[in-house]
Design an enzyme around this catalytic site. Structure first.
Site, short mmCIF file in Angstrom:
data_model
loop_
_atom_site.label_atom_id
_atom_site.label_comp_id
_atom_site.label_asym_id
_atom_site.label_seq_id
_atom_site.Cartn_x
_atom_site.Cartn_y
_atom_site.Cartn_z
N ASP A 120 14.17 16.02 22.54
CA ASP A 120 14.29 14.62 22.95
C ASP A 120 13.52 14.43 24.27
OD1 ASP A 120 15.36 11.95 23.55
OD2 ASP A 120 16.73 12.37 21.92
N HIS A 137 10.03 14.04 23.89
CA HIS A 137 9.69 12.62 23.87
C HIS A 137 9.14 12.14 25.21
CE1 HIS A 137 12.72 11.95 20.31
NE2 HIS A 137 11.83 12.86 20.06
#
Ligand SMILES: *[C@@H]1O[C@H](CO)[C@@H](O)[C@H](O)[C@H]1NC(C)=O
Ligand SMILES: *[C@@H]1O[C@H](CO)[C@@H](O)[C@H](O)[C@H]1NC(C)=O
Ligand SMILES: *[C@@H]1O[C@H](CO)[C@@H](O)[C@H](O)[C@H]1NC(C)=O
Ligand SMILES: *[C@@H]1O[C@H](CO)[C@@H](O)[C@H](O)[C@H]1NC(C)=O
Ligand SMILES: *[C@H]1O[C@H](CO)[C@@H](O)[C@H](O)[C@H]1NC(C)=O
Length: 408
Positions: A219, A242
């Site tokens: 993430d 991310h």
């Protein structure tokens, strides 16, 4: 019995390391560790350390240890060094935590003048927990109850350095409601496909630094919640993951302003985003995001190197009817180089109600690394006015609005 153990431990510590600068060294391994499980030993050592009137050390020596859960709370009377030399591994069952309230695996709360050091590894052993995480499909997902790996809350004047955090069951580390905390030479790793394993989540804090660190996760490498003041992220390598995200912000109207985030001299490798600001539409929140600098960044095959998304609405959880009321201003984007894995190198999707203000963009050189037949890298603009200096590749938008939607 309990009392005798404690006294023995204290004497051992002092006798074993007489030249230490610490009045006492509490070595966890001397506390009747059973089958390598240090849960009780660590809690006992920590209790001694927080009560010590002068600086002390809690030592997890070299070796392999297991830990169920540890809430290492203050208040502490004097500085504590938590020196972790060994590998500390969590049990694999994410729900087998003695303290059901605890949202963390190791929680460090209400502390000041703490140093976490030692070159050791916190291994969250998250593989079983990840299979139970259905958050991409279910907003009220199970994983909200999975514990963080290493969680710092209400911590002041502290340093976390030279440690590795890996395979957390959920967010790998967080720093909430804290003041003057530095993460330095920290390595955070989880596989690209592990869900919600944000590297470091920072919220409601002042003067936080993340320096000289390496973060690769499933993430965000680093994510920011609301109520932030003065954060520096410098010399960080991010990927996979991310990217570094400010937000999502503005989901509720209790959220407070974000002021002064600098992301400097960082490298992003094969990440979905580089640097990103995201805010929710159709909410009453009018918080401000201001004084943000993205400078000296290298992008290597990053899908969206720079992205402002004021229509952030994952899994159709909101409506796009009303524009976000979050005001983004005083944004400086300077010296961003490298390659973009999609053509959307720069996306500025600002709010039609609160256009992005006081934006400076300079020295951009981002090249599309995909099939050249598709064309070059592009900039998308909605509701943004900027001043531009130096090289601009891809060229910036001529008009402040270019109605292309943000790709999902
Ligand atoms: C941290 O600093 C804040 C603000 O100065 C103070 O209110 C709080 O008591 C401090 N907390 C600790 C644990 O020292
Ligand atoms: C901030 O914390 C560091 C420890 O990491 C300490 O040395 C420094 O004095 C603190 N700064 C302030 C202003 O208290
Ligand atoms: C920038 O980051 C690189 C790679 O991490 C490092 O070698 C270099 O010293 C950093 N530069 C500055 C000015 O901190
Ligand atoms: C670049 O990124 C894309 C999309 O994430 C990925 O499919 C591709 O393998 C990457 N290329 C390289 C050379 O790493
Ligand atoms: C480890 O997992 C727990 C639960 O996911 C999570 O709350 C904690 O934040 C993770 N550790 C850290 C440091 O995040």
């Amino acid at each position: 019995m309990e009392q005798m153990h404690v006294i023995t431990l204290a004497i051992f510590g002092v006798l074993l390391l007489p030249l230490s600068a610490y009045a006492a060294v509490y070595d966890v391994s001397q506390q009747g560790v059973q089958n390598g499980d240090i849960t009780n030993a660590l809690l006992k050592a920590w209790k001694l350390a927080v009560e010590a009137p002068t600086a002390s050390k809690v030592l997890i020596p070299k070796g392999k240890w297991t830990l169920k859960q540890a809430l290492l709370d203050g208040p502490n009377k004097a500085p504590i060094e938590f020196q972790v030399e060994g590998t500390v591994t969590a049990y694999s069952d994410p729900f087998d935590l003695p303290d059901k309230k605890g949202e963390w695996w190791i929680g460090m709360n209400y502390l000041h003048s703490i140093t976490v050091s030692g070159g050791g590894i916190f291994d969250g052993n998250g593989k079983v927990a990840w299979t139970k995480n259905d958050c991409t499909k279910n907003a009220k997902c199970l994983s909200k109850r999975l514990p963080y790996n290493l969680s710092f809350n209400f911590v002041n004047n502290s340093l976390i350095k030279d440690i590795t955090i890996k395979d957390s069951k959920y967010f790998q580390s967080n720093c909430i409601s804290s003041n003057n905390v530095t993460f330095q030479r920290v390595k955070i790793i989880a596989p690209a496909e592990s869900p919600n394993t944000d590297g470091i989540h920072i919220a409601r804090s002042v003067n936080i630094k993340v320096l000289d660190s390496e973060i690769g996760t499933g993430d965000d490498c680093i994510s920011f919640g609301d109520e932030i003041k003065d954060v520096l992220i410098k010399n960080v390598r991010c990927g996979p993951g991310h990217g570094i995200s400010i937000g999502s912000l503005g989901k509720t109207n209790q959220e407070k302003d974000v002021t002064g985030i600098t992301i400097d001299n960082c490298t992003f490798i094969n990440s979905d985003n580089g640097v990103r600001i995201k805010t929710w539409p159709s909410t009453p929140s009018t918080l401000k995001v201001t004084d943000i600098k993205f400078t000296n960044l290298i992008m290597q095959n990053v899908s969206n190197p720079v992205i402002i998304d004021q229509q952030y609405c994952p899994w159709n959880m909101c409506s796009l009817d009303k524009a976000s009321l979050v005001q983004i201003s005083n944004l400086k984007i300077d010296n961003i180089k490298g390659t973009s894995a999609t053509q959307d190198a720069l996306i500025f999707s600002c709010s039609s109600s609160k256009p992005c203000q006081d934006v400076q963009i300079g020295n951009i050189d981002l090249v599309f690394s995909g099939d050249p037949k598709l064309g070059g890298a592009t900039t998308q603009c909605q509701n943004i006015k900027y001043v531009s200096t130096g090289k601009q590749n891809p060229p910036l938008c001529v008009k402040s609005s270019d109605p292309k939607p943000v790709p999902k």
